[in-house]
Design a protein around this motif. Structure first.
Motif, mmCIF file in Angstrom:
data_model
loop_
_atom_site.group_PDB
_atom_site.id
_atom_site.type_symbol
_atom_site.label_atom_id
_atom_site.label_comp_id
_atom_site.label_asym_id
_atom_site.label_seq_id
_atom_site.Cartn_x
_atom_site.Cartn_y
_atom_site.Cartn_z
ATOM 1 N N ILE A 28 1.173 -16.515 6.205
ATOM 2 C CA ILE A 28 1.262 -15.384 5.273
ATOM 3 C C ILE A 28 0.721 -15.716 3.877
ATOM 4 O O ILE A 28 -0.090 -14.943 3.332
ATOM 5 C CB ILE A 28 2.714 -14.867 5.183
ATOM 6 N N PRO A 29 1.103 -16.830 3.241
ATOM 7 C CA PRO A 29 0.627 -17.078 1.875
ATOM 8 C C PRO A 29 -0.887 -17.162 1.750
ATOM 9 O O PRO A 29 -1.443 -16.860 0.691
ATOM 10 C CB PRO A 29 1.274 -18.434 1.524
ATOM 11 N N TYR A 30 -1.563 -17.542 2.821
ATOM 12 C CA TYR A 30 -3.008 -17.703 2.761
ATOM 13 C C TYR A 30 -3.722 -16.373 2.542
ATOM 14 O O TYR A 30 -4.820 -16.339 1.974
ATOM 15 C CB TYR A 30 -3.503 -18.350 4.054
ATOM 16 N N PHE A 31 -3.123 -15.266 2.971
ATOM 17 C CA PHE A 31 -3.795 -13.968 2.893
ATOM 18 C C PHE A 31 -3.322 -13.112 1.733
ATOM 19 O O PHE A 31 -3.930 -12.074 1.448
ATOM 20 C CB PHE A 31 -3.593 -13.208 4.214
ATOM 21 N N ILE A 32 -2.258 -13.498 1.065
ATOM 22 C CA ILE A 32 -1.786 -12.728 -0.089
ATOM 23 C C ILE A 32 -2.822 -12.823 -1.212
ATOM 24 O O ILE A 32 -3.312 -13.893 -1.532
ATOM 25 C CB ILE A 32 -0.410 -13.238 -0.562
ATOM 26 N N GLY A 33 -3.161 -11.684 -1.778
ATOM 27 C CA GLY A 33 -4.178 -11.632 -2.819
ATOM 28 C C GLY A 33 -5.460 -10.971 -2.361
ATOM 29 O O GLY A 33 -6.279 -10.553 -3.181
ATOM 30 N N GLN A 120 -0.533 -0.207 12.048
ATOM 31 C CA GLN A 120 0.466 -0.270 10.979
ATOM 32 C C GLN A 120 -0.160 -0.453 9.592
ATOM 33 O O GLN A 120 0.519 -0.241 8.584
ATOM 34 C CB GLN A 120 1.457 -1.405 11.261
ATOM 35 N N PHE A 121 -1.440 -0.816 9.521
ATOM 36 C CA PHE A 121 -2.075 -0.930 8.213
ATOM 37 C C PHE A 121 -2.082 0.401 7.473
ATOM 38 O O PHE A 121 -2.117 0.442 6.250
ATOM 39 C CB PHE A 121 -3.516 -1.437 8.366
ATOM 40 N N PHE A 122 -2.043 1.503 8.215
ATOM 41 C CA PHE A 122 -2.068 2.804 7.565
ATOM 42 C C PHE A 122 -0.732 3.140 6.915
ATOM 43 O O PHE A 122 -0.618 4.113 6.187
ATOM 44 C CB PHE A 122 -2.479 3.878 8.580
ATOM 45 N N GLY A 123 0.263 2.338 7.200
ATOM 46 C CA GLY A 123 1.547 2.536 6.549
ATOM 47 C C GLY A 123 1.911 1.382 5.623
ATOM 48 O O GLY A 123 2.935 1.423 4.956
ATOM 49 N N ALA A 124 1.066 0.350 5.606
ATOM 50 C CA ALA A 124 1.348 -0.812 4.757
ATOM 51 C C ALA A 124 1.069 -0.467 3.297
ATOM 52 O O ALA A 124 0.020 0.064 2.964
ATOM 53 C CB ALA A 124 0.492 -1.998 5.187
ATOM 54 N N ASN A 125 2.003 -0.785 2.427
ATOM 55 C CA ASN A 125 1.832 -0.440 1.020
ATOM 56 C C ASN A 125 2.023 -1.642 0.100
ATOM 57 O O ASN A 125 2.331 -1.487 -1.075
ATOM 58 C CB ASN A 125 2.797 0.676 0.623
ATOM 59 N N SER A 126 1.850 -2.847 0.624
ATOM 60 C CA SER A 126 1.995 -4.032 -0.215
ATOM 61 C C SER A 126 1.106 -5.145 0.321
ATOM 62 O O SER A 126 0.761 -5.178 1.508
ATOM 63 C CB SER A 126 3.450 -4.517 -0.238
ATOM 64 N N GLU A 127 0.706 -6.070 -0.576
ATOM 65 C CA GLU A 127 -0.088 -7.227 -0.160
ATOM 66 C C GLU A 127 0.679 -8.053 0.858
ATOM 67 O O GLU A 127 0.104 -8.565 1.826
ATOM 68 C CB GLU A 127 -0.429 -8.096 -1.372
ATOM 69 N N ARG A 128 1.968 -8.186 0.641
ATOM 70 C CA ARG A 128 2.788 -8.991 1.530
ATOM 71 C C ARG A 128 2.777 -8.432 2.950
ATOM 72 O O ARG A 128 2.626 -9.168 3.917
ATOM 73 C CB ARG A 128 4.229 -9.029 1.002
ATOM 74 N N ARG A 129 2.889 -7.109 3.047
ATOM 75 C CA ARG A 129 2.920 -6.496 4.369
ATOM 76 C C ARG A 129 1.576 -6.674 5.080
ATOM 77 O O ARG A 129 1.528 -6.968 6.274
ATOM 78 C CB ARG A 129 3.250 -5.006 4.241
ATOM 79 N N GLY A 130 0.468 -6.501 4.351
ATOM 80 C CA GLY A 130 -0.841 -6.699 4.946
ATOM 81 C C GLY A 130 -1.042 -8.126 5.421
ATOM 82 O O GLY A 130 -1.595 -8.364 6.501
ATOM 83 N N ALA A 131 -0.588 -9.081 4.612
ATOM 84 C CA ALA A 131 -0.701 -10.497 4.995
ATOM 85 C C ALA A 131 0.131 -10.784 6.238
ATOM 86 O O ALA A 131 -0.281 -11.553 7.118
ATOM 87 C CB ALA A 131 -0.255 -11.381 3.838
#
Length: 384
Positions: A28-33, A120-131
């Motif tokens: 997860i931390p690798y994709f945040i940002g 689920q990306f269409f409901g994701a609303n945060s960087e954390r969720r996308g990561a």
């Protein structure tokens, strides 16, 4: 690019890829940002690489809902890819939503899990969720590929993304750009090749091949397919195939009209002359003027008709008739004017009191009019 061998070669994060939630948690931390569109692109690429595994599993299991499973995975992939190209597509909640794209996880283990993550990306609303979604897809794909291949391919995707304004940039590199595609890719192509050329899967074969080669199909076409109404998706692959044919027929009309309008090189006489100090010669010929006027009026009317989602069939038939009549007259006139200069101008009586000048280039390129006529004839069966 730094390759991953299961050790510490990637400084940003130690990829200790294990089966289960631990793998997802540690990546997860690798994709945040990263931008959401980039994360979506990474995720859908994982899904596209894993689709052959789905075909093999489906052939082995032969479940009764095999068509629904395949169609759901394709829908998740094309919708997510379109969301990378058109960020505003994410906000079109009436046409695309997590609820409409949701896939039952129990149906087909890892591949369905990845497809569900795309939805689920269409409901994701945060960087954390996308990561989290990308990390979970990596974890799920380990059932199909060795861990170093999975991670190195995702790293390559991020590198190919570069400085693109949207996430679709990565789709212009081959799907397997780090290592040779596995044998089960051939199984995927074999699956597609079993259906007849007019079968419901013919579009999806070329769609998948485009991503595999790094040459995705026309984005507007993909967008319109992703926007197909939920009721049609639920009706099954044959209904979707029919709608895809309708979408392609309309888009062909739009592109043919655009090409014809460019060829017409229409200019309005808002100045004293055209061509500066050396204006082209004008020809006043009633037969030619009448032919060009018919064609010009038909293109204007068609532009207006295309503003509607489903214009009346009778309206399009009338436009088609006018185009055919104009083309017939134009061809008769052209037969006696084979040496007409490209710079010649025909003065045409225009609508709304404005004089229109049409470059005689069109008199040497009637095939563009013919192409529009053919496109309209193919579109007509889809109109009511």
């Amino acid at each position: 690019m730094t390759e991953f061998d299961g050790g510490d070669q990637v400084p940003e994060l130690r990829f200790n890829m294990l089966f289960g939630n631990q793998a997802a948690k540690e990546t997860i931390p690798y994709f945040i940002g990263e931008k959401q569109s980039v994360l979506m692109a990474l995720n859908v690429r994982i899904l596209l690489r894993s689709l052959p595994r789905m075909f093999i599993a489906l052939v082995d299991r032969d479940p009764p809902d095999i068509d629904a499973i395949i169609l759901s995975a394709f829908r998740a992939a094309i919708s997510t890819a379109v969301g990378c190209k058109y960020p505003n597509f994410l906000s079109d909640r009436d046409a695309v939503s997590e609820e409409l794209l949701q896939i039952n996880l129990h149906q087909l283990d890892s591949v369905v899990h990845i497809a569900n993550s795309c939805a689920q990306f269409f409901g994701a609303n945060s960087e954390r969720r996308g990561a989290e979604l990308v990390a979970g897809s990596i974890d799920a794909s380990l059932l199909a590929f060795p861990e170093n291949e999975v991670v190195n391919q995702v790293l390559a995707d991020q590198e190919h993304q570069g400085q693109g304004t949207t996430g679709e940039q990565v789709f212009y590199s081959p799907l397997f750009s780090v290592y040779d595609p596995p044998d089960n890719y051939k199984s995927a192509m074999w699956y597609f090749d079993q259906v007849p050329n007019n079968g419901p899967w013919i579009f999806w074969r070329s769609w998948y091949q485009g991503y595999f080669d790094g040459q995705p199909l026309d984005w507007e076409l993909q967008k319109q397919i992703a926007l197909i109404h939920n009721s049609i998706w639920n009706a099954g692959p044959n209904a979707v195939a029919d709608e895809i044919r309708r979408v392609r027929a309309r888009l062909k009309v739009e592109s043919s009209l655009a090409e014809l309008e460019v060829s017409l090189e229409v200019k309005r006489l808002a100045r004293h002359s055209i061509g500066g100090n050396n204006p082209p010669e004008s020809i006043h010929d009633e037969r030619l003027s009448g032919a060009i006027t018919l064609i010009w009026e038909a293109t204007e009317e068609l532009s207006t008709a295309l503003e509607e989602e489903n214009p009346a069939r009778e309206w399009i038939e009338a436009i088609l008739s006018k185009l055919k009549s104009g083309l017939t007259s134009l061809l008769k006139w052209c037969a006696g004017k084979v040496n007409l200069a490209v710079g010649t101008v025909i003065v045409v009586g225009a609508t709304k009191g404005t004089t229109v000048v049409v470059d005689a280039y069109i008199s040497k390129h009637p095939e563009k009019i013919e192409a529009l006529i053919e496109a309209l004839e193919r579109w007509l069966p889809f109109l009511s």
